[in-house]
Design an enzyme around this catalytic site. Sequence first.
Site, short mmCIF file in Angstrom:
data_model
loop_
_atom_site.label_atom_id
_atom_site.label_comp_id
_atom_site.label_asym_id
_atom_site.label_seq_id
_atom_site.Cartn_x
_atom_site.Cartn_y
_atom_site.Cartn_z
N ARG A 1 0.84 -1.21 0.00
CA ARG A 1 0.00 0.00 0.00
C ARG A 1 0.87 1.26 0.00
O ARG A 1 0.52 2.26 -0.63
CB ARG A 1 -0.91 -0.01 1.23
CG ARG A 1 -1.75 1.25 1.46
CD ARG A 1 -2.80 1.47 0.40
NE ARG A 1 -3.61 0.28 0.15
CZ ARG A 1 -4.60 0.23 -0.72
NH1 ARG A 1 -4.90 1.28 -1.46
NH2 ARG A 1 -5.29 -0.90 -0.90
N HIS B 1 -5.24 -3.54 4.85
CA HIS B 1 -5.19 -2.49 3.83
C HIS B 1 -3.75 -2.10 3.52
O HIS B 1 -3.42 -1.78 2.38
CB HIS B 1 -5.98 -1.26 4.31
CG HIS B 1 -6.28 -0.27 3.24
ND1 HIS B 1 -5.62 0.94 3.14
CD2 HIS B 1 -7.17 -0.31 2.22
CE1 HIS B 1 -6.10 1.61 2.11
NE2 HIS B 1 -7.03 0.88 1.53
N CYS B 2 -2.89 -2.16 4.53
CA CYS B 2 -1.49 -1.73 4.38
C CYS B 2 -0.69 -2.65 3.47
O CYS B 2 0.35 -2.23 2.95
CB CYS B 2 -0.81 -1.67 5.74
SG CYS B 2 -1.62 -0.63 6.96
N ILE B 3 -1.13 -3.89 3.30
CA ILE B 3 -0.32 -4.85 2.52
C ILE B 3 -0.93 -5.13 1.15
O ILE B 3 -0.41 -5.97 0.41
CB ILE B 3 -0.09 -6.16 3.30
CG1 ILE B 3 -1.39 -6.94 3.50
CG2 ILE B 3 0.55 -5.85 4.66
CD1 ILE B 3 -1.16 -8.32 4.14
N GLY C 1 -1.94 -3.29 8.82
CA GLY C 1 -3.10 -4.17 8.73
C GLY C 1 -3.31 -4.64 7.30
O GLY C 1 -2.43 -4.49 6.44
#
Length: 338
Positions: free
Chosen positions: A84, A329-331, A327
Amino acid sequence: MTFRMPPEWAPHERTWMAWPGPNATFSGDDLAESRGAWASVAQAVRRFEPVTVVHSPGQAESARELLGPDIDLVERELDDAWMRDIGPTFVTDGTRLAAVDWVFNGWGAQDWATWEHDEKIARHVADIAGVPVHSSPLVNEGGGIHVDGEGTVLLTETVQLGPERNPGWKKEEVEAEIHAKLGTTRAIWLKRGLTADYPPHGFGTLGHVDIVAAFAGPGVIVAHTQPDPSHPDHELCKENVEMLRSQKDARGRSLEVVEIPAPTVVKEDGKWVDYSYINHYVCNSGVVLCAFDDPRDEIAAGIFRRLYPGRTVTLVDARTIFAAGGGIHCITQQQPRV
């Protein structure tokens, strides 16, 4: 035509991820656990759309073993595994796709971070996807922005305006650059992120918005709330909700703010946690939602089912990912379908 960043719920061509390798964030048993967590997210997303995972040289075997045969692999040098933030922000003018390449400096040049390779990943991904690059001089990450696709963007003062990233930039200059690259016209600023996202709590981003608030439709925002008054985020979240409810989006609509209570766990190993359901990922026909083996997991899932009727909500244990500083969304990073 103007290029703009579509909302996350718009159709995707595929999802991009990065594979954890040995570094300061992942080592020993943590690396094995992280790979298992990343693989679980990749497989959950793959139920709904294609997934490409970028891995470092020498890491293909470990990636294929855990990811299975249905996920595409590409090899490029990596430092970390947060696609992300290191990947491009895809934008479209309706017929063409392009990739915004922000400057990446290790989340504000933090002492645990390295970014010699990660600062080049956005261009690598754009090249693999076969799309042109729109370069930006702004230090920014994908987790630091969230759009509604209709002109509104969420930002955080401690990220884009922080001296660790953009010293000397004025708010008006940041907004102008963000709008120019994303096709937005209205910025809504949160003052800061969650407590555990800052030193000395471990790996953090210095306040990414995608763990605090996110659009869930035109005029609709999901906002993290902390019901436990002992947690330092309790008052912060109340202030965020109050502020967001006072705002209008780019089309002049008052925002509907849907509060999502944090999990009941407030500390791990004596440290405050920023466990949040806001850090979810919307993909084709699905929503992949952080789970924490917590009584509020199903409460959050029910809210997202109401917000996204017709999409399958999949819960994936995200505690290992949060321990590394992010989390679901971050990956993940979406490539819109044109």
